[in-house]
Structures are given as C-alpha cells and as structure tokens.
Design a protein around this motif. Structure first.
Motif, PDB file in Angstrom:
ATOM      1  N   LYS A  12       0.835  -1.182   0.000  1.00 38.75           N
ATOM      2  CA  LYS A  12       0.000   0.000   0.000  1.00 38.75           C
ATOM      3  C   LYS A  12       0.875   1.239   0.000  1.00 38.75           C
ATOM      4  N   GLN A  67      -1.403   5.005 -12.676  1.00 42.52           N
ATOM      5  CA  GLN A  67      -2.344   4.018 -12.179  1.00 42.52           C
ATOM      6  C   GLN A  67      -2.314   2.714 -12.979  1.00 42.52           C
ATOM      7  N   THR A  68      -2.846   1.669 -12.348  1.00 40.89           N
ATOM      8  CA  THR A  68      -3.161   0.432 -13.054  1.00 40.89           C
ATOM      9  C   THR A  68      -4.630   0.511 -13.440  1.00 40.89           C
ATOM     10  N   GLU A 149      -7.755  -6.572  -5.322  1.00 42.84           N
ATOM     11  CA  GLU A 149      -7.306  -5.242  -4.881  1.00 42.84           C
ATOM     12  C   GLU A 149      -5.996  -4.825  -5.557  1.00 42.84           C
ATOM     13  N   ASP A 152      -6.316   0.291  -9.813  1.00 41.62           N
ATOM     14  CA  ASP A 152      -6.769   1.605  -9.368  1.00 41.62           C
ATOM     15  C   ASP A 152      -8.082   2.003 -10.013  1.00 41.62           C
ATOM     16  N   LEU A 180     -10.551  -4.143  -7.704  1.00 41.73           N
ATOM     17  CA  LEU A 180     -10.179  -2.772  -7.373  1.00 41.73           C
ATOM     18  C   LEU A 180      -9.630  -2.645  -5.956  1.00 41.73           C
ATOM     19  N   LYS A 181      -8.672  -1.766  -5.815  1.00 42.07           N
ATOM     20  CA  LYS A 181      -8.177  -1.410  -4.492  1.00 42.07           C
ATOM     21  C   LYS A 181      -9.273  -0.656  -3.732  1.00 42.07           C
ATOM     22  N   GLY A 184     -10.757   2.600  -5.070  1.00 40.19           N
ATOM     23  CA  GLY A 184     -10.606   2.561  -6.517  1.00 40.19           C
ATOM     24  C   GLY A 184     -11.856   3.026  -7.245  1.00 40.19           C
ATOM     25  N   ARG A 273     -17.187   4.600  -6.659  1.00 44.18           N
ATOM     26  CA  ARG A 273     -16.019   4.431  -5.797  1.00 44.18           C
ATOM     27  C   ARG A 273     -16.188   3.167  -4.954  1.00 44.18           C
ATOM     28  N   ARG A 276     -13.339   2.606   1.078  1.00 40.60           N
ATOM     29  CA  ARG A 276     -12.060   2.267   1.719  1.00 40.60           C
ATOM     30  C   ARG A 276     -12.314   1.460   2.985  1.00 40.60           C
TER      31      ARG A 276
END
Length: 276
Positions: A12, A67-68, A149, A152, A180-181, A184, A273, A276
């Motif tokens: 991270k 980003q990925t 995860e 991005d 996705l993280k 993300g 989104r 988190r």
C-alpha cells in the motif's frame, strides 16, 4: 505482452500530500491531452472524438498516468489507443478480454477468438505505444480480472447491455469490485434508455437507475454523474435500437441524413467508488 498473472498484492502506497497531488494534476492533464492527440490513433477513431469525448470522459473518471487501469472488453481498441500510451511509462494498462475457451457455443468461441487476435495484432503493430500493455483473459460467467485489490480503476464503455442480456451483469460488477483497491474507481459509459428496460431488451439501451443499482449491489458507491456524453437529439425509439445510429448506421439508405443529424446515442457517464 502476456496474460495478466495473479501477482502478489502490491504494498500500500503512502497517500500523496494535497500539495503534491495538486502539482501533479496539470502534468497528468497535459499527458492525457497528448495521448488523445497522438499521431498513432486511427483517423476513423479520431473522427468520433466529438461523439465520445475521450479527454473529458477520462478526466471525469480521474485516470492518472501512474495508475493500473483495466479496460473491460476493449473491442477494436478505440480507448486502448489513448489509455495504453498514457499509462505506458508510469502506470499499467490491462485489456480484459473474454477467454474464447470459456464459451459454450462455437459461434461465441469464434467471435471472441477473432476479437483477441485482432487486438493482439493491433498492439503488436505499434510497440512504441502498446509494448507494455497486458491482457487479462476472463470467463464471462465467473470473471476474475487480476489479483484482488490490484487495480486503481476499471473502465467499461457501452458493455452493460450485453451483460444484462446474457445474465452476466451481476457477476461482472462483482468482479470489478474484487479487483479494485479500496478507494478505486469504476467508470461506466452506457447507452441510456428513457427508463428501466427488461433484461432481454434488444435495443442496446439500459436505464441509468438500473446501472446504478447493479454497481451498488456489488458494493460500490455512486460518486458523480456527468452529461459529457449526453445527446438530447436521441429519441431512443429507433427500429434497430442503438445500432440504427452512427457509427453502425443500420438503417435504410433513404434515412441516412435523418440519423446522421441525430448522431451517436445518448449515453450516461457514471463514476463509482469502492469504499475504503
């Protein structure tokens, strides 16, 4: 280029300071503008910029060059021409394509095999733009787009109607959420119906509320809507659905002027989104 492997979950990264983030934004915007203006882009694709608004759409999605980013079923690579070069030096572009071997019918296997072959040929012909692009082959009935995860952003352009008609929409959105993280982005562009439509609707349009519900059921939070790809001239009642309109233009020759005046379909543009 190789099949995307399920790599170790990346460490991270520390959050950038607000000052550093603000300083990076103009550079990212300039790099994105350069990618959109790239001389390598197919002139036929460039001609559609006025209808697809790639710069404004990707800015709205907040795609950064470090980003990925996973693009779901890129088709002929319209957005690949922009995203792969934009992400080439500091980020990672992944083209998520259906694995032909996972399909039950011969016609589907042939269709997806040709799509894979054509996109691979496009990338191979432009190493200066695509040599670092990766492929992720997935099973559309049990989709996995990479290590959990690890991405991005996940972007999808005009695909949701296909997944709904095939009974795959719920598992696709779950796959987006998983790859996705936390924090993300999921960016969705889709032909917009006047309201809700049945799952077996053949028009190519989908209700905006239906797309939002699919994403929220998978765990996403709707962050923002944009009208950048809206087209108020689209009445959405065409004899061959969205394919009546450009660029497919499936209509009688006598109606060409009528449908050219309408232009491409009215499209929703949504940013979600992952919490988190």
């Amino acid at each position: 280029m190789s099949l995307l492997a399920h790599a170790q979950k990346p460490a991270k990264a520390d959050a950038a300071s607000p000052k550093a983030t603000a300083a990076a934004e103009p550079a990212a915007s300039a790099a994105l503008k350069a990618a959109v203006a790239g001389s390598w882009r197919d002139p036929k694709n460039v001609a559609r910029d006025g209808a697809r608004h790639p710069l404004e759409t990707l800015q709205f999605f907040g795609v950064r060059p470090d980003q990925t980013v996973i693009e779901i079923t890129p088709g002929g690579g319209w957005y690949s021409e922009i995203l792969a070069p934009y992400l080439r030096e500091r980020g990672r572009y992944v083209a998520a394509i259906v694995d032909p071997d996972t399909q039950s019918s011969a016609d589907s296997r042939k269709y997806y095999a040709n799509a894979k072959k054509n996109l691979e040929a496009k990338f191979a012909a432009g190493p200066a733009q695509y040599d670092k692009a990766a492929f992720a082959a997935y099973d559309s009935y049990k989709p996995a787009f990479g290590a959990p995860e690890s991405a991005d952003a996940v972007l999808t352009f005009r695909n949701v109607h296909n997944w709904r008609s095939a009974g795959q929409a719920e598992v696709m959105f779950k796959g987006f959420f998983d790859v996705l993280k936390p924090g993300g982005t999921l960016g969705v562009v889709e032909h917009r119906a006047k309201g809700d439509v049945p799952a077996d609707d053949k028009s190519g349009y989908v209700g905006q509320a239906q797309v939002i519900a699919l994403a929220e059921a998978a765990g996403f939070k709707l962050e923002a809507k944009s009208e950048v790809n809206a087209n108020p001239r689209d009445s959405k009642d065409h004899p061959n659905g969205v394919w009546t309109l450009p660029p497919v233009s499936r209509h009688d020759a006598a109606d060409a002027a009528k449908y050219q005046a309408i232009g491409e379909s009215d499209r929703m543009t949504l940013r979600f989104r992952k919490p988190r």
